[in-house]
Design a protein around this motif. Structure first.
Motif, PDB file in Angstrom:
ATOM      1  N   LEU A   1      31.310  -6.526 -15.802  1.00  0.00           N
ATOM      2  CA  LEU A   1      30.120  -7.323 -16.085  1.00  0.00           C
ATOM      3  C   LEU A   1      29.128  -6.518 -16.907  1.00  0.00           C
ATOM      4  CD1 LEU A   1      29.609  -8.797 -12.505  1.00  0.00           C
ATOM      5  CD2 LEU A   1      30.632  -9.959 -14.467  1.00  0.00           C
ATOM      6  N   ASN A   2      28.541  -7.153 -17.889  1.00  0.00           N
ATOM      7  CA  ASN A   2      27.547  -6.495 -18.722  1.00  0.00           C
ATOM      8  C   ASN A   2      26.196  -7.145 -18.434  1.00  0.00           C
ATOM      9  OD1 ASN A   2      26.192  -5.056 -20.621  1.00  0.00           O
ATOM     10  ND2 ASN A   2      27.115  -6.081 -22.382  1.00  0.00           N
ATOM     11  N   ILE A   3      25.357  -6.455 -17.692  1.00  0.00           N
ATOM     12  CA  ILE A   3      24.060  -6.997 -17.298  1.00  0.00           C
ATOM     13  C   ILE A   3      22.967  -6.079 -17.823  1.00  0.00           C
ATOM     14  CG2 ILE A   3      22.592  -7.567 -15.326  1.00  0.00           C
ATOM     15  CD1 ILE A   3      25.141  -8.222 -13.801  1.00  0.00           C
ATOM     16  N   SER A   4      21.984  -6.677 -18.476  1.00  0.00           N
ATOM     17  CA  SER A   4      20.901  -5.881 -19.064  1.00  0.00           C
ATOM     18  C   SER A   4      19.902  -5.465 -17.978  1.00  0.00           C
ATOM     19  CB  SER A   4      20.181  -6.678 -20.147  1.00  0.00           C
ATOM     20  OG  SER A   4      19.394  -7.690 -19.563  1.00  0.00           O
ATOM     21  N   PRO A   5      19.199  -4.368 -18.217  1.00  0.00           N
ATOM     22  CA  PRO A   5      18.176  -3.932 -17.251  1.00  0.00           C
ATOM     23  C   PRO A   5      17.098  -4.993 -17.020  1.00  0.00           C
ATOM     24  CG  PRO A   5      18.674  -2.169 -18.774  1.00  0.00           C
ATOM     25  CD  PRO A   5      19.392  -3.387 -19.275  1.00  0.00           C
ATOM     26  N   SER A   6      16.784  -5.788 -18.028  1.00  0.00           N
ATOM     27  CA  SER A   6      15.756  -6.818 -17.837  1.00  0.00           C
ATOM     28  C   SER A   6      16.222  -7.892 -16.851  1.00  0.00           C
ATOM     29  CB  SER A   6      15.355  -7.452 -19.166  1.00  0.00           C
ATOM     30  OG  SER A   6      16.452  -8.113 -19.742  1.00  0.00           O
ATOM     31  N   THR A   7      17.520  -8.156 -16.801  1.00  0.00           N
ATOM     32  CA  THR A   7      18.054  -9.113 -15.824  1.00  0.00           C
ATOM     33  C   THR A   7      17.893  -8.567 -14.418  1.00  0.00           C
ATOM     34  OG1 THR A   7      19.654  -9.954 -17.416  1.00  0.00           O
ATOM     35  CG2 THR A   7      20.113 -10.368 -15.088  1.00  0.00           C
ATOM     36  N   ILE A   8      18.206  -7.303 -14.229  1.00  0.00           N
ATOM     37  CA  ILE A   8      18.043  -6.669 -12.918  1.00  0.00           C
ATOM     38  C   ILE A   8      16.564  -6.663 -12.532  1.00  0.00           C
ATOM     39  CG2 ILE A   8      18.282  -4.505 -11.634  1.00  0.00           C
ATOM     40  CD1 ILE A   8      20.879  -4.073 -13.313  1.00  0.00           C
ATOM     41  N   TYR A   9      15.693  -6.369 -13.487  1.00  0.00           N
ATOM     42  CA  TYR A   9      14.248  -6.403 -13.248  1.00  0.00           C
ATOM     43  C   TYR A   9      13.820  -7.782 -12.741  1.00  0.00           C
ATOM     44  CZ  TYR A   9       9.356  -7.074 -14.485  1.00  0.00           C
ATOM     45  OH  TYR A   9       8.039  -7.419 -14.458  1.00  0.00           O
ATOM     46  N   ARG A  10      14.282  -8.837 -13.401  1.00  0.00           N
ATOM     47  CA  ARG A  10      13.928 -10.195 -12.989  1.00  0.00           C
ATOM     48  C   ARG A  10      14.473 -10.511 -11.597  1.00  0.00           C
ATOM     49  NH1 ARG A  10      15.197 -11.229 -18.391  1.00  0.00           N
ATOM     50  NH2 ARG A  10      17.180 -12.180 -17.803  1.00  0.00           N
TER      51      ARG A  10
ATOM     52  N   THR B   1      11.559   4.786  -8.065  1.00  0.00           N
ATOM     53  CA  THR B   1      10.622   4.186  -9.005  1.00  0.00           C
ATOM     54  C   THR B   1      10.499   4.968 -10.310  1.00  0.00           C
ATOM     55  OG1 THR B   1       8.724   5.330  -8.027  1.00  0.00           O
ATOM     56  CG2 THR B   1       9.235   3.121  -7.192  1.00  0.00           C
ATOM     57  N   LYS B   2      11.071   6.150 -10.390  1.00  0.00           N
ATOM     58  CA  LYS B   2      10.909   6.949 -11.613  1.00  0.00           C
ATOM     59  C   LYS B   2      11.521   6.277 -12.827  1.00  0.00           C
ATOM     60  CE  LYS B   2      14.870  10.070 -11.049  1.00  0.00           C
ATOM     61  NZ  LYS B   2      15.825   9.519 -11.926  1.00  0.00           N
ATOM     62  N   ASP B   3      12.570   5.480 -12.620  1.00  0.00           N
ATOM     63  CA  ASP B   3      13.185   4.792 -13.744  1.00  0.00           C
ATOM     64  C   ASP B   3      12.260   3.740 -14.350  1.00  0.00           C
ATOM     65  OD1 ASP B   3      15.461   6.297 -13.484  1.00  0.00           O
ATOM     66  OD2 ASP B   3      16.452   4.851 -12.167  1.00  0.00           O
ATOM     67  N   ALA B   4      11.343   3.227 -13.549  1.00  0.00           N
ATOM     68  CA  ALA B   4      10.396   2.233 -14.061  1.00  0.00           C
ATOM     69  C   ALA B   4       9.343   2.901 -14.936  1.00  0.00           C
ATOM     70  CB  ALA B   4       9.725   1.502 -12.906  1.00  0.00           C
ATOM     71  N   MET B   5       9.194   4.200 -14.803  1.00  0.00           N
ATOM     72  CA  MET B   5       8.250   5.037 -15.541  1.00  0.00           C
ATOM     73  C   MET B   5       6.808   4.585 -15.352  1.00  0.00           C
ATOM     74  SD  MET B   5      10.222   6.104 -18.996  1.00  0.00           S
ATOM     75  CE  MET B   5      10.969   4.560 -19.424  1.00  0.00           C
ATOM     76  N   ASP B   6       6.474   3.397 -15.775  1.00  0.00           N
ATOM     77  CA  ASP B   6       5.109   2.915 -15.675  1.00  0.00           C
ATOM     78  C   ASP B   6       5.169   1.403 -15.482  1.00  0.00           C
ATOM     79  OD1 ASP B   6       2.397   2.622 -15.753  1.00  0.00           O
ATOM     80  OD2 ASP B   6       2.164   3.166 -17.856  1.00  0.00           O
ATOM     81  N   TYR B   7       4.722   0.951 -14.342  1.00  0.00           N
ATOM     82  CA  TYR B   7       4.725  -0.488 -14.096  1.00  0.00           C
ATOM     83  C   TYR B   7       3.674  -1.149 -14.982  1.00  0.00           C
ATOM     84  CZ  TYR B   7       7.511   0.621 -10.009  1.00  0.00           C
ATOM     85  OH  TYR B   7       8.496   1.064  -9.178  1.00  0.00           O
ATOM     86  N   HIS B   8       3.938  -2.387 -15.336  1.00  0.00           N
ATOM     87  CA  HIS B   8       3.032  -3.096 -16.236  1.00  0.00           C
ATOM     88  C   HIS B   8       2.000  -3.938 -15.504  1.00  0.00           C
ATOM     89  CE1 HIS B   8       5.277  -1.672 -19.624  1.00  0.00           C
ATOM     90  NE2 HIS B   8       6.398  -2.081 -19.042  1.00  0.00           N
ATOM     91  N   SER B   9       2.176  -4.131 -14.201  1.00  0.00           N
ATOM     92  CA  SER B   9       1.181  -4.862 -13.421  1.00  0.00           C
ATOM     93  C   SER B   9       1.298  -4.467 -11.953  1.00  0.00           C
ATOM     94  CB  SER B   9       1.369  -6.374 -13.566  1.00  0.00           C
ATOM     95  OG  SER B   9       2.499  -6.812 -12.844  1.00  0.00           O
ATOM     96  N   TYR B  10       0.229  -4.757 -11.231  1.00  0.00           N
ATOM     97  CA  TYR B  10       0.211  -4.504  -9.799  1.00  0.00           C
ATOM     98  C   TYR B  10       1.329  -5.288  -9.116  1.00  0.00           C
ATOM     99  CZ  TYR B  10      -1.495  -4.492  -4.994  1.00  0.00           C
ATOM    100  OH  TYR B  10      -1.589  -4.355  -3.641  1.00  0.00           O
ATOM    101  N   LYS B  11       1.511  -6.543  -9.532  1.00  0.00           N
ATOM    102  CA  LYS B  11       2.516  -7.416  -8.910  1.00  0.00           C
ATOM    103  C   LYS B  11       3.928  -6.861  -9.077  1.00  0.00           C
ATOM    104  CE  LYS B  11       4.290 -12.117  -8.937  1.00  0.00           C
ATOM    105  NZ  LYS B  11       4.266 -13.430  -9.564  1.00  0.00           N
ATOM    106  N   THR B  12       4.274  -6.378 -10.276  1.00  0.00           N
ATOM    107  CA  THR B  12       5.623  -5.848 -10.482  1.00  0.00           C
ATOM    108  C   THR B  12       5.828  -4.561  -9.678  1.00  0.00           C
ATOM    109  OG1 THR B  12       4.996  -4.671 -12.498  1.00  0.00           O
ATOM    110  CG2 THR B  12       5.899  -6.880 -12.765  1.00  0.00           C
ATOM    111  N   ALA B  13       4.792  -3.715  -9.609  1.00  0.00           N
ATOM    112  CA  ALA B  13       4.900  -2.490  -8.810  1.00  0.00           C
ATOM    113  C   ALA B  13       5.080  -2.845  -7.339  1.00  0.00           C
ATOM    114  CB  ALA B  13       3.657  -1.631  -8.994  1.00  0.00           C
ATOM    115  N   TYR B  14       4.269  -3.776  -6.855  1.00  0.00           N
ATOM    116  CA  TYR B  14       4.325  -4.165  -5.447  1.00  0.00           C
ATOM    117  C   TYR B  14       5.680  -4.762  -5.095  1.00  0.00           C
ATOM    118  CZ  TYR B  14       3.090  -6.335  -1.023  1.00  0.00           C
ATOM    119  OH  TYR B  14       3.068  -6.703   0.300  1.00  0.00           O
ATOM    120  N   ASN B  15       6.185  -5.674  -5.920  1.00  0.00           N
ATOM    121  CA  ASN B  15       7.480  -6.309  -5.632  1.00  0.00           C
ATOM    122  C   ASN B  15       8.631  -5.316  -5.686  1.00  0.00           C
ATOM    123  OD1 ASN B  15       6.498  -8.828  -5.052  1.00  0.00           O
ATOM    124  ND2 ASN B  15       6.766  -9.606  -7.115  1.00  0.00           N
TER     125      ASN B  15
END
Length: 181
Positions: free
Chosen positions: A7-16, A123-137
């Protein structure tokens, strides 16, 4: 893991997936949480969100079971009081007999410092979250999965990846295939 299965899944899919399913899994898991004991360790660490450092308060019991976490923009008595109130209102906690924090140098709080490393590493792979909600989730998902692997749930006798997979499938009424990847 997905590539091994063709399976080829992009990181953005896993993020979602994480943003959507982490809160749902935590809701399902919270119903089955075993009670924590009354000896608590509280500490905070830092998480970067939109280029600014936020405070991640965390609590575990003396058996290293996660009690809860709280993500705050401030590190003051108001944030600490909100976190402690959140902990005391949880259905799977007892009133604490002792609370160990790292503010007093005579205490050794290494038990919780080791668990900060796990969250920081994830969380190091996220480097810098773009919002409080994404960090919290995201942290919500990490903490919930850690609870599963530590065996903090009733009806999850052995916390192996296969048992956790079956537990989650049952919670979401997913059909269990006859084969295992």
């Amino acid at each position: 893991m997905m590539e091994e299965r063709g399976l080829n899944i992009s990181p953005s899919t896993i993020y979602r997936w994480v943003q959507h399913y982490a809160p749902e899994i935590q809701k399902k898991v919270s119903y089955f949480l075993k009670s924590t004991n009354s000896y608590w360790y509280l500490d905070e660490t830092y998480v970067k969100v939109k280029g600014k450092w936020l405070y991640l308060y965390r609590a575990i019991d003396s058996n290293k079971n996660t009690i809860d976490f709280y993500l705050s923009k401030t590190r003051n008595h108001k944030a600490a009081k909100l976190f402690l109130t959140k902990l005391l209102n949880k259905k799977n906690t007892y009133e604490p007999k002792s609370i160990t924090v790292d503010a007093n140098h005579s205490y050794t709080n290494n038990i919780i410092e080791q668990y900060h490393r796990r969250v920081k590493w994830k969380t190091k792979d996220a480097m810098d979250y773009h919002s409080y909600k994404t960090a919290y989730n995201t942290i919500r998902g990490i903490e919930t999965i850690n609870m599963l692997f530590k065996g903090q749930l009733y009806h999850l006798h052995k916390s192996s990846p296969i048992n956790i997979k079956y537990f989650i499938e049952r919670q979401f009424n997913l059909p269990t295939p006859d084969y295992i990847f």
